[in-house]
Design a protein around this motif. Sequence first.
Motif, PDB file in Angstrom:
ATOM      1  N   SER A  52      -4.680   2.067  -7.091  1.00  0.00           N
ATOM      2  CA  SER A  52      -5.750   1.936  -8.084  1.00  0.00           C
ATOM      3  C   SER A  52      -7.136   1.976  -7.455  1.00  0.00           C
ATOM      4  CB  SER A  52      -5.578   0.617  -8.860  1.00  0.00           C
ATOM      5  OG  SER A  52      -4.389   0.635  -9.616  1.00  0.00           O
ATOM      6  N   ARG A  53      -7.197   2.139  -6.151  1.00  0.00           N
ATOM      7  CA  ARG A  53      -8.486   2.148  -5.461  1.00  0.00           C
ATOM      8  C   ARG A  53      -9.239   3.456  -5.695  1.00  0.00           C
ATOM      9  NH1 ARG A  53      -6.501  -0.038   0.507  1.00  0.00           N
ATOM     10  NH2 ARG A  53      -6.030  -2.192  -0.114  1.00  0.00           N
ATOM     11  N   SER A  54     -10.523   3.407  -5.417  1.00  0.00           N
ATOM     12  CA  SER A  54     -11.362   4.607  -5.558  1.00  0.00           C
ATOM     13  C   SER A  54     -11.322   5.468  -4.303  1.00  0.00           C
ATOM     14  CB  SER A  54     -12.806   4.199  -5.865  1.00  0.00           C
ATOM     15  OG  SER A  54     -13.311   3.341  -4.851  1.00  0.00           O
ATOM     16  N   SER A  55     -10.508   5.110  -3.321  1.00  0.00           N
ATOM     17  CA  SER A  55     -10.364   5.905  -2.096  1.00  0.00           C
ATOM     18  C   SER A  55      -8.888   6.086  -1.783  1.00  0.00           C
ATOM     19  CB  SER A  55     -11.063   5.218  -0.915  1.00  0.00           C
ATOM     20  OG  SER A  55     -10.504   3.938  -0.685  1.00  0.00           O
ATOM     21  N   ALA A  56      -8.573   7.150  -1.066  1.00  0.00           N
ATOM     22  CA  ALA A  56      -7.197   7.405  -0.660  1.00  0.00           C
ATOM     23  C   ALA A  56      -6.753   6.365   0.364  1.00  0.00           C
ATOM     24  CB  ALA A  56      -7.079   8.806  -0.068  1.00  0.00           C
TER      25      ALA A  56
ATOM     26  N   PRO B  13      -3.464   9.684  -2.820  1.00  0.00           N
ATOM     27  CA  PRO B  13      -4.825   9.931  -3.309  1.00  0.00           C
ATOM     28  C   PRO B  13      -5.386   8.733  -4.067  1.00  0.00           C
ATOM     29  CG  PRO B  13      -3.368  11.782  -3.803  1.00  0.00           C
ATOM     30  CD  PRO B  13      -2.500  10.672  -3.339  1.00  0.00           C
ATOM     31  N   ALA B  14      -6.704   8.678  -4.146  1.00  0.00           N
ATOM     32  CA  ALA B  14      -7.367   7.645  -4.941  1.00  0.00           C
ATOM     33  C   ALA B  14      -6.918   7.726  -6.397  1.00  0.00           C
ATOM     34  CB  ALA B  14      -8.882   7.828  -4.859  1.00  0.00           C
TER      35      ALA B  14
ATOM     36  N   THR C 214       0.832  -1.181   0.000  1.00  0.00           N
ATOM     37  CA  THR C 214       0.000   0.000   0.000  1.00  0.00           C
ATOM     38  C   THR C 214       0.866   1.229   0.000  1.00  0.00           C
ATOM     39  OG1 THR C 214      -1.794  -1.044   1.030  1.00  0.00           O
ATOM     40  CG2 THR C 214      -1.620   1.248   1.411  1.00  0.00           C
ATOM     41  N   GLY C 215       0.467   2.256  -0.729  1.00  0.00           N
ATOM     42  CA  GLY C 215       1.279   3.405  -0.778  1.00  0.00           C
ATOM     43  C   GLY C 215       0.466   4.653  -0.863  1.00  0.00           C
ATOM     44  N   ALA C 216       1.118   5.779  -0.524  1.00  0.00           N
ATOM     45  CA  ALA C 216       0.432   7.023  -0.620  1.00  0.00           C
ATOM     46  C   ALA C 216       1.379   8.137  -0.840  1.00  0.00           C
ATOM     47  CB  ALA C 216      -0.334   7.272   0.642  1.00  0.00           C
ATOM     48  N   LEU C 217       0.927   9.107  -1.585  1.00  0.00           N
ATOM     49  CA  LEU C 217       1.711  10.279  -1.836  1.00  0.00           C
ATOM     50  C   LEU C 217       0.815  11.467  -1.831  1.00  0.00           C
ATOM     51  CD1 LEU C 217       4.079  11.971  -2.896  1.00  0.00           C
ATOM     52  CD2 LEU C 217       4.550   9.697  -3.400  1.00  0.00           C
TER      53      LEU C 217
END
Length: 507
Positions: free
Chosen positions: A448-452, A491-492, A5-8
């Motif tokens: 690739s999800r529709s949510s952050a 972000p999503a 899982t990742g986030a930026l």
Amino acid sequence: MKKITGALLGCMILQQGISQHNPAMRVNIDLSRKAQTIHNFAASDAWSCQFTGTWPDPKRNQLADWLFSSDTTANGQPKGIGLSMWRFNIGAGSAEQGSESGIRDEWRRAACFLGADHQYHWQQQAGQIWFLNAAKARGVQQFLGFLNSPPVAFTRNGKAFASNGQCNLPPEQYPAVANFLKNVVQGIQQETGITLDFVSPVNEPQWDWSDGGQEGCPYNNEQIYGLVKAVDQTFHQHQLPTKILITEAGKINYLYAGEDKPAKGMQIAAFFDPHSPTYLGNRPSLYKAIAGHSYFTTSPQDTAVAIRKRLHASLMGIPFWQSEYCILGDNAGEMNGNKVDLGMDAALYLARVIHTDLAVANASAWQWWLAISPYDYKDGLIYIDKNKADGQIHDTKMLWVFGNYSRFVRPGAQRVSAQLADSADTKDIYLSAYKNTNNSIAIVVINSRSSATNITVRGKGLPGGGMRSYTTNNQGNLQPGNVNGHTITIPARSVVTLTQQLNANKQ
């Protein structure tokens, strides 16, 4: 490297704070656990650059900036994706033959430096030469020349495509093609100051190339062996530094399996096993790597992973180059290659393909097919009007998602371990990390999800601050932002690259 899982963030996203209802998943970076070394990210000039290279200066310079520039604006916004290699199509001469070439689409014909008068004409591919120079001017340092077909002067049927699926190059012409490639390397160097680092003499040898759709030539392994041996002898005799890349297999399965074409398969063993009758691994001008194309192997994801695990296990210590890809076919219903998609659907699919090639197959290079396309197909990073003199240009999210890798993972980088510390749900989240030679790290996260989603990045040798983010989504392209601390919101439906300068004393 495992899915993660990742986030930026762009700065504005971080300032909103981390949601207490979306707890962060922890990512552990281990700089001491190293995988493959990255050689380059690239795209090709086929076939549009023969025309766009002669378009008005503002248009062609914008195209070159998007593809090659590593510059930024005053606020840190990247101007381009900073490709580290450019693939130059060494044409076979179907363009000069016109409609007599048998290639119906004029945009899929290619000119040849060697004319019907048996003389070399170095401005015959002037548009493509412009892009070579534009790439060099913007900092690209690696160049590859590839043949789809031998020059028509040397083919059996006088065409740039085959008859009845048979190799169109007779063995007695192997030395002539080798001499042609030597002359092309020397001629391009004289014209531009650029020495081609690589020449790829064979493209997708498993296919028949007999329908006149484009230039192409089939080969079996024995024929590849004969041609490459001739090229090697000529390059070595003339002390060319250019290396020969093989085999650009039509799909990566042919590198480790016979599949439906046993005389054209098992190519790793055929060319790099010293006991093979077609062994080329000791040739001085051969580049010690094997190249294949990811077509028809990318869906569904469990199949893609299984194929790439088998490939990696078969490599015999030789680097693998994924040397051509665009979105073809229906991909098990996941993504159809028909119709242009400038947005994130195709971009997220492409990002997953790149990730799987790098993190499962351990690809050392990743190269796209048409940098610039006039077609209503998912084959271009940039799209143009099908107009030889001028036209509109359109960048795509596929271009910028590719840039999440090419702009920040530089030649010489090593992929390092990046793993989740717990059993969090990682569906549709992919992450990989790379340590560059300037002692910086780049972490590429696909959501690739529709949510952050939130991640916390930890690792020995990672400083407490100074992380930057570059986000590609519907709202922006490599949009820069600062990261406060180690917890990041991705972000999503985005691809985010996190960069950070490492402590000088950490390896």
